[in-house]
Design a protein around this motif. Sequence first.
Motif, PDB file in Angstrom:
ATOM      1  N   GLY A 225       0.818  -1.210   0.000  1.00  0.00           N
ATOM      2  CA  GLY A 225       0.000   0.000   0.000  1.00  0.00           C
ATOM      3  C   GLY A 225       0.847   1.253   0.000  1.00  0.00           C
ATOM      4  O   GLY A 225       0.329   2.349   0.138  1.00  0.00           O
ATOM      5  N   GLY A 226       2.144   1.095  -0.161  1.00  0.00           N
ATOM      6  CA  GLY A 226       3.055   2.232  -0.099  1.00  0.00           C
ATOM      7  C   GLY A 226       3.384   2.804  -1.468  1.00  0.00           C
ATOM      8  O   GLY A 226       2.853   2.374  -2.503  1.00  0.00           O
ATOM      9  N   THR A 227       4.256   3.806  -1.440  1.00  0.00           N
ATOM     10  CA  THR A 227       4.641   4.487  -2.674  1.00  0.00           C
ATOM     11  C   THR A 227       6.160   4.533  -2.799  1.00  0.00           C
ATOM     12  O   THR A 227       6.862   4.685  -1.802  1.00  0.00           O
ATOM     13  N   ALA A 228       6.647   4.407  -4.013  1.00  0.00           N
ATOM     14  CA  ALA A 228       8.084   4.475  -4.252  1.00  0.00           C
ATOM     15  C   ALA A 228       8.330   5.132  -5.592  1.00  0.00           C
ATOM     16  O   ALA A 228       7.457   5.157  -6.456  1.00  0.00           O
ATOM     17  N   CYS A 229       9.530   5.635  -5.713  1.00  0.00           N
ATOM     18  CA  CYS A 229       9.902   6.315  -6.942  1.00  0.00           C
ATOM     19  C   CYS A 229      11.277   5.821  -7.364  1.00  0.00           C
ATOM     20  O   CYS A 229      12.150   5.554  -6.532  1.00  0.00           O
ATOM     21  N   ILE A 230      11.455   5.674  -8.646  1.00  0.00           N
ATOM     22  CA  ILE A 230      12.721   5.162  -9.158  1.00  0.00           C
ATOM     23  C   ILE A 230      13.105   5.988 -10.385  1.00  0.00           C
ATOM     24  O   ILE A 230      12.325   6.077 -11.331  1.00  0.00           O
ATOM     25  N   PRO A 231      14.246   6.644 -10.335  1.00  0.00           N
ATOM     26  CA  PRO A 231      14.658   7.383 -11.519  1.00  0.00           C
ATOM     27  C   PRO A 231      15.242   6.401 -12.525  1.00  0.00           C
ATOM     28  O   PRO A 231      15.754   5.359 -12.131  1.00  0.00           O
ATOM     29  N   GLY A 232      15.151   6.704 -13.774  1.00  0.00           N
ATOM     30  CA  GLY A 232      15.604   5.725 -14.750  1.00  0.00           C
ATOM     31  C   GLY A 232      16.537   6.265 -15.796  1.00  0.00           C
ATOM     32  O   GLY A 232      16.138   6.425 -16.949  1.00  0.00           O
ATOM     33  N   PRO A 233      17.785   6.528 -15.425  1.00  0.00           N
ATOM     34  CA  PRO A 233      18.726   6.884 -16.479  1.00  0.00           C
ATOM     35  C   PRO A 233      18.843   5.714 -17.458  1.00  0.00           C
ATOM     36  O   PRO A 233      18.744   4.562 -17.042  1.00  0.00           O
ATOM     37  N   PHE A 234      19.016   6.007 -18.710  1.00  0.00           N
ATOM     38  CA  PHE A 234      19.061   4.961 -19.721  1.00  0.00           C
ATOM     39  C   PHE A 234      20.171   3.956 -19.424  1.00  0.00           C
ATOM     40  O   PHE A 234      21.287   4.335 -19.090  1.00  0.00           O
ATOM     41  N   GLY A 235      19.840   2.667 -19.496  1.00  0.00           N
ATOM     42  CA  GLY A 235      20.841   1.625 -19.312  1.00  0.00           C
ATOM     43  C   GLY A 235      21.197   1.347 -17.864  1.00  0.00           C
ATOM     44  O   GLY A 235      22.129   0.610 -17.576  1.00  0.00           O
ATOM     45  N   SER A 236      20.444   1.942 -16.937  1.00  0.00           N
ATOM     46  CA  SER A 236      20.779   1.755 -15.525  1.00  0.00           C
ATOM     47  C   SER A 236      20.086   0.534 -14.928  1.00  0.00           C
ATOM     48  O   SER A 236      20.259   0.233 -13.760  1.00  0.00           O
ATOM     49  N   GLY A 237      19.309  -0.138 -15.734  1.00  0.00           N
ATOM     50  CA  GLY A 237      18.663  -1.351 -15.243  1.00  0.00           C
ATOM     51  C   GLY A 237      17.249  -1.138 -14.742  1.00  0.00           C
ATOM     52  O   GLY A 237      16.710  -1.946 -14.005  1.00  0.00           O
ATOM     53  N   LYS A 238      16.619  -0.061 -15.199  1.00  0.00           N
ATOM     54  CA  LYS A 238      15.267   0.241 -14.744  1.00  0.00           C
ATOM     55  C   LYS A 238      14.272  -0.821 -15.206  1.00  0.00           C
ATOM     56  O   LYS A 238      13.419  -1.266 -14.448  1.00  0.00           O
ATOM     57  N   THR A 239      14.418  -1.216 -16.458  1.00  0.00           N
ATOM     58  CA  THR A 239      13.485  -2.204 -16.996  1.00  0.00           C
ATOM     59  C   THR A 239      13.602  -3.510 -16.219  1.00  0.00           C
ATOM     60  O   THR A 239      12.593  -4.129 -15.867  1.00  0.00           O
ATOM     61  N   VAL A 240      14.839  -3.910 -15.945  1.00  0.00           N
ATOM     62  CA  VAL A 240      15.021  -5.164 -15.210  1.00  0.00           C
ATOM     63  C   VAL A 240      14.413  -5.057 -13.811  1.00  0.00           C
ATOM     64  O   VAL A 240      13.726  -5.970 -13.356  1.00  0.00           O
ATOM     65  N   VAL A 241      14.605  -3.928 -13.148  1.00  0.00           N
ATOM     66  CA  VAL A 241      14.012  -3.759 -11.813  1.00  0.00           C
ATOM     67  C   VAL A 241      12.488  -3.855 -11.909  1.00  0.00           C
ATOM     68  O   VAL A 241      11.837  -4.550 -11.126  1.00  0.00           O
ATOM     69  N   GLN A 242      11.920  -3.196 -12.897  1.00  0.00           N
ATOM     70  CA  GLN A 242      10.453  -3.234 -13.031  1.00  0.00           C
ATOM     71  C   GLN A 242       9.947  -4.646 -13.321  1.00  0.00           C
ATOM     72  O   GLN A 242       8.928  -5.064 -12.791  1.00  0.00           O
ATOM     73  N   HIS A 243      10.692  -5.365 -14.153  1.00  0.00           N
ATOM     74  CA  HIS A 243      10.279  -6.741 -14.440  1.00  0.00           C
ATOM     75  C   HIS A 243      10.401  -7.611 -13.193  1.00  0.00           C
ATOM     76  O   HIS A 243       9.530  -8.439 -12.914  1.00  0.00           O
ATOM     77  N   GLN A 244      11.481  -7.397 -12.443  1.00  0.00           N
ATOM     78  CA  GLN A 244      11.664  -8.186 -11.217  1.00  0.00           C
ATOM     79  C   GLN A 244      10.530  -7.908 -10.228  1.00  0.00           C
ATOM     80  O   GLN A 244      10.010  -8.819  -9.603  1.00  0.00           O
ATOM     81  N   LEU A 245      10.177  -6.643 -10.095  1.00  0.00           N
ATOM     82  CA  LEU A 245       9.079  -6.291  -9.189  1.00  0.00           C
ATOM     83  C   LEU A 245       7.776  -6.931  -9.670  1.00  0.00           C
ATOM     84  O   LEU A 245       7.023  -7.490  -8.889  1.00  0.00           O
ATOM     85  N   SER A 246       7.523  -6.838 -10.958  1.00  0.00           N
ATOM     86  CA  SER A 246       6.275  -7.393 -11.492  1.00  0.00           C
ATOM     87  C   SER A 246       6.208  -8.894 -11.268  1.00  0.00           C
ATOM     88  O   SER A 246       5.164  -9.444 -10.961  1.00  0.00           O
ATOM     89  N   LYS A 247       7.352  -9.548 -11.441  1.00  0.00           N
ATOM     90  CA  LYS A 247       7.357 -11.002 -11.338  1.00  0.00           C
ATOM     91  C   LYS A 247       7.305 -11.470  -9.891  1.00  0.00           C
ATOM     92  O   LYS A 247       6.621 -12.413  -9.550  1.00  0.00           O
ATOM     93  N   TRP A 248       8.087 -10.798  -9.042  1.00  0.00           N
ATOM     94  CA  TRP A 248       8.345 -11.371  -7.721  1.00  0.00           C
ATOM     95  C   TRP A 248       7.640 -10.695  -6.561  1.00  0.00           C
ATOM     96  O   TRP A 248       7.521 -11.295  -5.489  1.00  0.00           O
TER      97      TRP A 248
END
Length: 588
Positions: A225-248
């Motif tokens: 129920g919380g909130t978080a923010c993640i900046p996403g410089p290109f190539g910093s692994g943002k997509t992988v983090v988002q996929h990991q969160l979605s999956k796990w």
Amino acid sequence: MSDGRVIKVSGPLVVAEGMAGARMYDVVRVGEAKLIGEVIELRGGRASIQVYEETSGLRPGEPVHSTGQPLSVELGPGLMRSIFDGIQRPLDVIRELSGEYIARGLEVPGLDRQKRWAFEPVVSGGQWVQAGDVLGTVQETVLVQHKVMVPPGVERGQVLEISPGEYTIEEVVAVLEVEGTRREITMLQRWPVRRGRPVSRRLPPESPLVTGQRVIDTFFPIAKGGTACIPGPFGSGKTVVQHQLSKWADAEIIVFIGCGERGNEMTDVLLEFPELKDPRSGEPLMERTVLVANTSNMPVAAREASVYTGLTIAEYYRDMGYQVALMADSTSRWAEALREISGRLEEMPGEEGYPAYLGSRVAEFYERAGRVVCRGADERQGALSVVGAVSPPGGDLSEPVTQATLRVVKVFWGLDDRLAARKHFPAINWLTSYSLYSDRLDGYFRQHMGDDFPALRREAMALLQHEAELQEIVRLVGLDALSPRQRMTLETAKSLREDFLYQSAFHEVDTYCSMPKQYRILKLILAFHQAASAAMERGVALDRILQLPVRERIVRARLMPEDRLAELDDLIAGMSGAMPGREARSHA
Ligand code: ADP
């Protein structure tokens, strides 16, 4: 209803006259092409309309028709697995109707009208029900049981008719008697996107949204129920983090809102998400996911709507009592849409041209997250956690969108492209990131992990901060300037980085780390540090300590299968004994 005429077209903003009967946020159809838009400003009979489709070719004098309805989404079985555009048109259906380039003015319902769903009642005739009560269920996908609820607005009614069977979302599945009148209930509800769905009450955060990612769960946890923010410089692994969160993440439902800028950013999402597997069931992740994606040929204004479309769908599943995680990538693109529209409305610009209400819009977005007691007599609980990505230009966190976001979110995962360049993944900077939930969640961690969990985390963080200072000294005067104890600190901090914070998303075992395992690895590294420090007090040389075979076992701990955690307990318990004896101690 109100019919007016276009008097001005400025990109996605259209001004129309003769709109006295319209209301703010009414959906309107603009021009001969019946473009879909929304009233965002009303002055007398003059309406400013944000149009969600390309306005080229639209001319002054063309008709504008108000539907009298606010921008709403359709809620019911069939949402899961869907990929919608910003105003909930299913992308596959519009593509079928109009090819790759979406034709304008297409009115396509969000949910399939033909499909039949097997409805299983959970209440029976004669029973009293109220808004939010579950009337029956539908197995929406293999992973999601959809709960058909009494819609908001029905305060109290008695079930007259209800029976199992195969229904479309428009067919009546139950009849209630509400204040003496018959009220027919279908599986389809509508809700205006800009208004949060009602709940019985809000609850404070209590437990973590466990993601299986060590740097997140142990150091910078987000609450359910919380909130978080993640900046996403290109190539910093943002997509992988988002996929990991979605999956796990231990959420049952995932809503992903893609506000890509360039077309290919969105194409990536559209191609990648449907490929992801739900690791726990082996089924496609889409079985419990809804994607809202702005395609490149939709104007920026549609991004503005997409955020609310996604939120409302997410709230609907929260209302069923589910744990829902919503990710928006990137909220900066959404804010840019606000800026563009505001500019065209000729509003007084704030910082960097963003409207003065940027901060309140961002706050309203994140405020729709939360842990709640859902409406309905059973007092079930649901939670909506929201993670927003921001894309600060040049990685400059002082820019307005990032600042507005940091003022409201409770967690910041600072993705750092320098870490990514060094292949440290997830590239979340432990020195700049924070979680304001840590203290609140410590009770949970104490109870479920160990009483020492908060202390271990503090000790580890202190070592990592100390490392940064020592590295500065080393840079200036060289390693020789450090005492053996300081060198030990550097060794332990390195171990924390490489054996704990580093986590490979692509390694079969490492990709997910349970909380009990996280706790044990952390404890192991710090137990080694303490035993080593004690041995050094006794006069054992640092080099000898660093050659101990137990170090190799610490390195391998993160790859230890979850069913062998007892081995880590044994290692921790035996740590003092693994140190060299007292032979090196000088005799007094
Ligand atoms: P972004 O979306 O920020 O541009 P990606 O998420 O695509 O970046 O990550 C870029 C690359 O970094 C990936 O292709 C992968 O090789 C590597 N990477 C990112 N995160 C991890 C991780 N947790 N484990 C291993 N490799 C990673």
